[in-house]
Write an enzyme that holds these catalytic residues in place. Structure first.
Site, PDB file in Angstrom:
ATOM      1  N   ARG A 109       0.986  -1.227   0.153  1.00 50.81           N
ATOM      2  CA  ARG A 109      -0.048  -0.089  -0.019  1.00 50.81           C
ATOM      3  C   ARG A 109       0.495   1.096   0.188  1.00 50.81           C
ATOM      4  NH1 ARG A 109      -5.715  -0.741   2.918  1.00 50.81           N
ATOM      5  NH2 ARG A 109      -6.336  -2.353   0.547  1.00 50.81           N
ATOM      6  N   GLN A 114      -1.208   2.054  -6.287  1.00 50.96           N
ATOM      7  CA  GLN A 114      -2.328   2.887  -5.877  1.00 50.96           C
ATOM      8  C   GLN A 114      -3.110   1.637  -6.821  1.00 50.96           C
ATOM      9  OE1 GLN A 114      -3.537   6.536  -4.462  1.00 50.96           O
ATOM     10  NE2 GLN A 114      -3.292   6.089  -2.390  1.00 50.96           N
ATOM     11  N   ASP A 117      -4.289  -1.409  -6.569  1.00 50.51           N
ATOM     12  CA  ASP A 117      -4.647  -2.233  -5.560  1.00 50.51           C
ATOM     13  C   ASP A 117      -5.979  -2.845  -5.719  1.00 50.51           C
ATOM     14  OD1 ASP A 117      -5.275  -2.539  -2.990  1.00 50.51           O
ATOM     15  OD2 ASP A 117      -4.616  -0.627  -2.033  1.00 50.51           O
ATOM     16  N   SER A 120      -8.188  -3.153  -2.631  1.00 53.97           N
ATOM     17  CA  SER A 120      -9.605  -1.349  -2.482  1.00 53.97           C
ATOM     18  C   SER A 120      -9.989  -1.501  -3.776  1.00 53.97           C
ATOM     19  CB  SER A 120      -8.565  -0.662  -2.858  1.00 53.97           C
ATOM     20  OG  SER A 120      -7.698   0.122  -2.037  1.00 53.97           O
ATOM     21  N   TYR A 215      -2.925   1.050   8.430  1.00 57.81           N
ATOM     22  CA  TYR A 215      -3.981  -0.011   8.624  1.00 57.81           C
ATOM     23  C   TYR A 215      -3.920   0.273  10.390  1.00 57.81           C
ATOM     24  CZ  TYR A 215      -3.043  -2.781   4.415  1.00 57.81           C
ATOM     25  OH  TYR A 215      -2.994  -2.907   3.119  1.00 57.81           O
TER      26      TYR A 215
END
Ligand code: NAD
Length: 367
Positions: A109, A114, A117, A120, A215
């Site tokens: 992450r 991104q 990902d 996500s 996280y």
């Protein structure tokens, strides 16, 4: 995998790969349930085949079955959700086959990663769908309505855990017109929650749930007890509760105890997005929709697969971004000094190379 309706490459991505001088083969009917027909892949320049395992690189959503593993050969590349930290022995099997395996749930992450990902992108789908499932079960309207039959009060929704799925659940519940409240143990999300038009429930747990890398970390026993106590009131006051609380690598925390459920209004709905990792509600049954004390508890798993068109499109774009990192003119050049690949490549050259998975296997090997 039975019930899986997503497909790993959509025609848009297939076309892009073909344009980059790759040959793309697609298993017959692979995209049909996601509304991507074989004809669309053919138009994109891909070839429809019955068995894709001749390819140099195989891209999937779920991990290969035992039968498919038998078809994998040394030097082949594989990309899928492989969950190496949940099942490191599976990674070991792939290493023994000599496969270079990349796991979409291991993308680090960091900002650069991104676009790749997949956790996500799929969490976005899950958060959205969770609210729709709740709306379909709820015996009430979501929005406030002014009608000739009088005014209807809006539904009240409470979202526990404001990560990617939680934020999408908040946004969706707001769009449908509910009054939304949310809670997370990481206080930094307060502003994001408020920017979506929801209220952030302020509770002092005596500690922050902020761990490393953005996280959450597991709360102490005392803070967890406090949280459960404080959530009890919010749970009782809401018609819909969507729970998404998770701590990486741990069982989901139980936040709605079996004693809280009978206090909810009859007809209320709980959607437990953490069902697969043990559930945030004590009464959740994995993969089932159950009614307990007149409250519907939805423990349905793999929600992204229930919205396969966009879930596949997003996953496929994640894959394309990952491929762009190492696929150069039809050749795979995997450089493990790259931050993203270092975390994502699980097996290479017959061994488990990803640190976290190798660590999990080490005690087993010495035993
Ligand atoms: P997740 O699915 O791991 O967990 C869901 C949420 O539950 C988290 O927000 C977590 O704080 C919360 N939670 C955990 N224990 C809880 C408890 N006891 N009570 C209430 N809430 C609890 O989370 P996620 O969707 O993966 O997101 C985690 C963070 O990572 C977010 O801030 C997200 O924006 C960030 N993120 C960053 C990147 C990146 O930089 N590339 C990519 C994705 C996500």
């Amino acid at each position: 995998m039975p019930g899986e309706r997503r497909v790993a490459l959509v025609p848009e991505t297939a076309q892009r790969l073909v344009k980059q001088a790759n040959e793309v083969v697609v298993q017959r009917g692979a995209g049909t349930e996601a509304a991507f027909l074989d004809s669309a892949y053919e138009q994109a320049g891909a070839r429809i085949v019955d068995d894709v395992y001749d390819a140099d690189l195989v891209v999937k959503v779920q991990r290969p079955s035992a039968e498919e593993i038998g078809k994998l050969r040394s030097g082949q590349l594989l990309i899928a959700f492989l969950a190496p930290l949940v099942d490191p022995r599976y990674a070991q099997t792939l290493a023994e086959r000599g496969v270079t395996a990349l796991s979409m749930d291991a993308i680090p992450r960091i900002t650069r990663a991104q676009p790749m990902d997949a956790l996500s992108s799929q969490a976005t789908v899950a958060g959205y769908k969770a609210v729709l499932l709740a709306a379909a079960q709820l015996p009430r309207f979501f929005p406030m309505l002014t009608t000739a039959a009088g005014t209807i009060a809006p539904a009240k929704a409470f979202v526990i855990g404001a990560g990617v799925a939680g934020l999408q659940a908040i946004a969706t519940a707001r769009r449908l017109g509910a009054v939304v409240e949310a809670f997370d143990t990481r206080p930094v999300v307060k502003e994001q929650v408020q920017s979506l038009g929801a209220r952030f429930l302020e509770v002092d747990l005596g500690e922050s749930g902020e761990g490393t890398g953005g996280y959450a970390k597991e709360l102490s026993e005392e803070a967890h007890r406090k949280e459960v106590e404080l959530l009890a009131k919010a749970v009782k006051d809401n018609d819909i509760v969507v729970t998404t609380a998770a701590v990486p690598g741990r069982k989901a925390p139980v936040l709605i105890t079996k004693d809280m459920v009978p206090n909810m209004r009859p007809g209320s709905v709980i959607v437990d997005l953490a069902a697969e990792t043990g559930g945030n509600c004590e009464l959740t049954e994995v993969g089932k929709v159950v009614v307990k004390n007149d409250v519907t508890i939805i423990g349905t798993t793999n929600l992204p697969s229930t919205m396969p068109y966009h879930a596949s499109q997003m996953y496929s774009r994640n894959i394309a971004a990952l491929l762009a990192l190492f696929l150069k003119e039809g050749k795979a050049e995997i450089d493990l000094s790259d931050d993203v690949l270092k975390g994502t490549v699980i097996t290479q050259g017959g061994t488990v190379v990803q640190e976290a998975t190798a660590k999990l296997l080490a005690p087993a090997a010495s035993a």
